[in-house]
Write a protein that holds these residues in place. Sequence first.
Motif, PDB file in Angstrom:
ATOM      1  N   PHE A 153      43.830  41.904  37.578  1.00  0.00           N
ATOM      2  CA  PHE A 153      44.588  42.448  36.458  1.00  0.00           C
ATOM      3  C   PHE A 153      45.907  43.055  36.918  1.00  0.00           C
ATOM      4  O   PHE A 153      46.888  43.061  36.165  1.00  0.00           O
ATOM      5  CB  PHE A 153      43.742  43.468  35.697  1.00  0.00           C
ATOM      6  N   VAL A 204      38.433  42.521  40.597  1.00  0.00           N
ATOM      7  CA  VAL A 204      38.845  42.540  39.188  1.00  0.00           C
ATOM      8  C   VAL A 204      40.151  43.314  39.020  1.00  0.00           C
ATOM      9  O   VAL A 204      41.069  42.860  38.323  1.00  0.00           O
ATOM     10  CB  VAL A 204      37.732  43.145  38.312  1.00  0.00           C
ATOM     11  N   PHE A 205      40.251  44.477  39.662  1.00  0.00           N
ATOM     12  CA  PHE A 205      41.477  45.270  39.525  1.00  0.00           C
ATOM     13  C   PHE A 205      42.672  44.545  40.151  1.00  0.00           C
ATOM     14  O   PHE A 205      43.789  44.616  39.625  1.00  0.00           O
ATOM     15  CB  PHE A 205      41.288  46.652  40.159  1.00  0.00           C
ATOM     16  N   CYS A 216      34.883  45.736  34.689  1.00  0.00           N
ATOM     17  CA  CYS A 216      34.069  46.230  35.809  1.00  0.00           C
ATOM     18  C   CYS A 216      32.766  46.842  35.297  1.00  0.00           C
ATOM     19  O   CYS A 216      31.720  46.715  35.941  1.00  0.00           O
ATOM     20  CB  CYS A 216      34.844  47.266  36.614  1.00  0.00           C
ATOM     21  N   ALA A 251      40.628  46.258  32.870  1.00  0.00           N
ATOM     22  CA  ALA A 251      39.922  45.989  34.133  1.00  0.00           C
ATOM     23  C   ALA A 251      38.720  46.907  34.270  1.00  0.00           C
ATOM     24  O   ALA A 251      37.647  46.477  34.728  1.00  0.00           O
ATOM     25  CB  ALA A 251      40.877  46.188  35.306  1.00  0.00           C
TER      26      ALA A 251
END
Length: 286
Positions: A154, A150-151, A136, A132
Amino acid sequence: AVAAVTRYSLLELARRRFVAVFLVLGLAIAGLLEWIPSVILDSPVRGEDRTALILMLLGGVGPPSRSPLTAFSPTTVIGVSAFAISMVIINHDLDSGAIVSILAKPISRGGYALGKALAAAALVFAIAAFIALCVCGLIGANGQNFAGLVFTYFLATAGNLLVLVLLVMLLTVYLNNVVAAVIAFVVAQVIGLLAPLHMAVLGGDITGTFWVRAIDVAYAIEPIRLTSAIGHEAIAQALRIGMISPQGDPYASLPPTSGPSDVVIWALYVVGLFGLLTFALRRKQI
């Protein structure tokens, strides 16, 4: 004692070096996201267009492409690493006999199971967080920031895989680790088919009494799948820059984003599988 088992398991996995291999593969495949958008559109892509395509690929709503590069996904690396970790984390101790000396120390089998589960979860989430971070970085290079999105994506991916990790660990108590992984993989594929099969039942396409009941029961008890908002945000970005047409409902095929109740249900499945793992280890003749 639990911390000692966790630390021992992490050191043992680190010595095998496959964790480092998966981190390198994750970095390489995350790097492919730098070029895949240009491959899909057959022209250089920059800025917002690149970010939108990266989000679409991660969210599973990417435009069709014949390029084999689109078959590679950072989540594939996390999935393969999760299976590899779960195949060896308990099986190695059983095959080598190390579990005898471990349990000879003042630690219960439940504590041993907890230490192993924590080590496996820590590694899966760590690999997911590393990838991740790489993604990023790619998005940040385009001048945009979707770190939270994004985090979260994931994190949800790693959470879904944790259910399969515990299943493989449970099966390796009694089965060969390769057989256990194959069974878990088949279960995962079947789970993936349940949603469309359930829709077919509701639509009247499947009418046999046996199959209707079997699908309804399986759909009711299947582990809940955590989903993030990345697909919705990807489509929103694509609509904003005119990459896709607003005709119809582009969000119709997307599952709803998981809420607190979904996380609670997921946690109950994790606790249930851990309970079965503990029970299996207590019943195991060592």
